[in-house]
Design a protein around this motif. Structure first.
Motif, short mmCIF file in Angstrom:
data_model
loop_
_atom_site.label_atom_id
_atom_site.label_comp_id
_atom_site.label_asym_id
_atom_site.label_seq_id
_atom_site.Cartn_x
_atom_site.Cartn_y
_atom_site.Cartn_z
N SER A 156 0.84 -1.20 0.00
CA SER A 156 0.00 0.00 0.00
C SER A 156 0.87 1.24 0.00
O SER A 156 1.86 1.32 0.74
CB SER A 156 -0.90 0.01 1.24
OG SER A 156 -1.79 -1.09 1.24
N ILE A 157 0.49 2.22 -0.83
CA ILE A 157 1.27 3.46 -0.88
C ILE A 157 0.43 4.71 -0.61
O ILE A 157 0.98 5.74 -0.26
CB ILE A 157 2.03 3.59 -2.22
CG1 ILE A 157 1.07 3.65 -3.39
CG2 ILE A 157 3.01 2.44 -2.40
CD1 ILE A 157 1.79 3.87 -4.74
N THR B 207 10.61 2.64 1.96
CA THR B 207 9.65 3.74 2.07
C THR B 207 8.37 3.34 2.77
O THR B 207 7.87 4.07 3.64
CB THR B 207 9.31 4.29 0.66
OG1 THR B 207 10.52 4.68 0.01
CG2 THR B 207 8.36 5.47 0.74
N TYR B 208 7.81 2.17 2.42
CA TYR B 208 6.46 1.84 2.87
C TYR B 208 6.38 0.77 3.96
O TYR B 208 5.34 0.63 4.59
CB TYR B 208 5.61 1.42 1.66
CG TYR B 208 5.51 2.52 0.63
CD1 TYR B 208 4.78 3.67 0.89
CD2 TYR B 208 6.20 2.44 -0.58
CE1 TYR B 208 4.70 4.71 -0.03
CE2 TYR B 208 6.14 3.46 -1.51
CZ TYR B 208 5.39 4.60 -1.23
OH TYR B 208 5.33 5.62 -2.14
N CYS B 209 7.46 0.03 4.15
CA CYS B 209 7.49 -0.92 5.28
C CYS B 209 8.89 -0.90 5.90
O CYS B 209 9.61 -1.89 5.86
CB CYS B 209 7.09 -2.33 4.84
SG CYS B 209 8.06 -2.99 3.45
N PRO B 210 9.28 0.24 6.46
CA PRO B 210 10.65 0.41 6.96
C PRO B 210 11.01 -0.54 8.10
O PRO B 210 12.17 -0.93 8.23
CB PRO B 210 10.68 1.87 7.42
CG PRO B 210 9.24 2.24 7.64
CD PRO B 210 8.46 1.46 6.64
N THR B 211 10.04 -0.92 8.94
CA THR B 211 10.34 -1.84 10.03
C THR B 211 10.66 -3.22 9.49
O THR B 211 11.58 -3.90 9.96
CB THR B 211 9.17 -1.91 11.03
OG1 THR B 211 8.82 -0.59 11.45
CG2 THR B 211 9.54 -2.74 12.25
N THR B 212 9.88 -3.67 8.51
CA THR B 212 10.17 -4.95 7.86
C THR B 212 11.56 -4.91 7.22
O THR B 212 12.34 -5.86 7.34
CB THR B 212 9.11 -5.26 6.79
OG1 THR B 212 7.85 -5.47 7.43
CG2 THR B 212 9.48 -6.51 5.99
N TYR B 213 11.86 -3.81 6.56
CA TYR B 213 13.17 -3.69 5.91
C TYR B 213 14.29 -3.75 6.95
O TYR B 213 15.28 -4.48 6.77
CB TYR B 213 13.26 -2.39 5.12
CG TYR B 213 14.59 -2.24 4.42
CD1 TYR B 213 14.85 -2.95 3.25
CD2 TYR B 213 15.59 -1.42 4.92
CE1 TYR B 213 16.08 -2.85 2.60
CE2 TYR B 213 16.81 -1.30 4.29
CZ TYR B 213 17.05 -2.02 3.13
OH TYR B 213 18.28 -1.92 2.51
N ARG B 214 14.13 -3.03 8.03
CA ARG B 214 15.18 -3.00 9.07
C ARG B 214 15.35 -4.35 9.74
O ARG B 214 16.47 -4.85 9.88
CB ARG B 214 14.82 -1.94 10.11
CG ARG B 214 15.86 -1.76 11.22
CD ARG B 214 15.25 -0.99 12.37
NE ARG B 214 14.19 -1.75 13.02
CZ ARG B 214 13.18 -1.20 13.69
NH1 ARG B 214 13.07 0.13 13.77
NH2 ARG B 214 12.27 -1.96 14.27
#
Length: 350
Positions: A183-184, A325-332
């Motif tokens: 989602s954006i 950008t849209y799921c920074p916690t998942t990325y981190r």
């Protein structure tokens, strides 16, 4: 006698106090539940652990995701899809139903599963068991479900998901999204289908109020025209043939959306700006990244991803930038965290 009279008064007083305390406790819970439809998840992050699926679903306007395999650890793309929805819709419940869960499964923010811990810590994300027979009660799908043999259905994971999403939207209303949809920005429509291309509807994302006639008709047609051997017959082909039955579909011109009988048929640019033949572009490095200004969400076509391409930290691909950008916690936690663990393992081996 005086002693007995005082004892009775004291006993009555204690009962009144107990009743008042119970009233305050119940009122507090009801107040917290009522808050969930407002600001509000961030105001009461602890209350969600005491809510049943029925209480959350009764709030309406939920965002639904489904996992119809038995796996318990959501992969990074699933986590990104759920997290991005939770961020874009902070005032709405975001619910991941998982077939592998049951009521005795203890998985929460302290879970050893990294994605479970991550998602459970989000104030408006709920993870519930998917109980299909209960879900299909009072719908045309129940008798079909009791008669079908999943072991003889080669597409059962997809078929059971197609059925479950219809029942969820029929009963509770809201938006259904596939677990590879990022989602954006908020979708402004209440009743909509997503065009995958001109005159062809996806069922990977759609939204309707509860008890909408179109969804009931879809469930009826699901059973009437059931053919599990044809992939998508109960999914996008179902949505397309039902929409064609009530609307005169034409090709899209430019960025226009279509509308028919109060159902918005949204332009392919809203969710599919990169069409499925070009799905690999999400995992490539772009000279100039697209802005997706005309899109509400992006479908990453995971079904096409036979070689299991994934987001890699530092790869500079389009998908990596979307995660950041849209799921920074998942990325981190899941992407960068996995890279650190791999690096540490290699150093240990050396």
């Amino acid at each position: 006698l005086r002693h007995d009279s005082k004892g009775k008064k004291k006993s009555r007083m204690m009962k009144k106090i107990q009743i008042c305390l119970c009233f305050v406790f119940v009122s507090g819970i009801l107040y917290e539940i009522s808050l969930l439809s407002g600001c509000i998840f961030s105001c009461i992050p602890l209350s969600k652990h005491f809510l049943t699926p029925e209480q959350v679903l009764s709030l309406g306007k939920s965002i639904f995701f489904l996992e119809t395999t038995e796996r318990l650890e959501p992969p990074p793309l699933v986590s990104c899809s759920v997290e991005s929805a939770a961020r874009i819709y902070p005032d709405r419940p975001v619910i991941l139903f998982m077939k592998g869960l049951n009521n005795e499964t203890a998985l929460d923010s302290n879970s050893s599963y990294a994605a479970f811990s991550l998602l459970s810590s989000m104030s408006n994300v709920f993870i519930f068991p998917l109980q299909m027979e209960t879900l299909f009660e009072n719908t045309p799908l129940l008798q079909w479900y009791k008669e079908v043999n999943p072991e003889q259905e080669k597409n059962w994971v997809h078929i059971s998901s197609d059925a479950s999403r219809l029942a969820l939207i029929w009963k509770y209303g809201g938006i259904y999204m596939d677990t590879d949809v990022i989602s954006i920005r908020p979708i402004p429509e209440a009743s909509f289908l997503a065009a995958q291309k001109s005159q062809f509807s996806s069922n990977g994302i759609f939204g309707f109020p509860s008890y909408h006639k179109f969804i009931w008709d879809c469930m009826n047609n699901f059973v009437l025209k059931y053919n599990g051997k044809i992939w998508g017959n109960q999914g996008p082909f179902l949505m397309t043939r039902m929409l064609k039955a009530i609307c005169n579909l034409t090709d899209f011109v430019g960025l226009e959306d279509h509308s028919c009988q109060n159902i918005s048929f949204l332009n392919p640019q809203r969710f599919y700006p990169i069409p499925y033949p070009a799905w690999k572009k999400y995992y490539e490095v772009w000279n100039k990244n697209p802005n997706f200004n005309h899109s509400y969400a992006l479908h990453l076509w995971n079904f096409m991803n036979r070689n299991q391409k994934v987001v890699v930290a530092g790869s500079n691909t389009l998908a990596e930038k979307l995660y950041k950008t849209y799921c920074p916690t998942t990325y981190r936690d899941l992407i960068q965290g996995a890279a650190r663990e791999t690096s540490h393992s290699r150093e240990t081996m050396l």
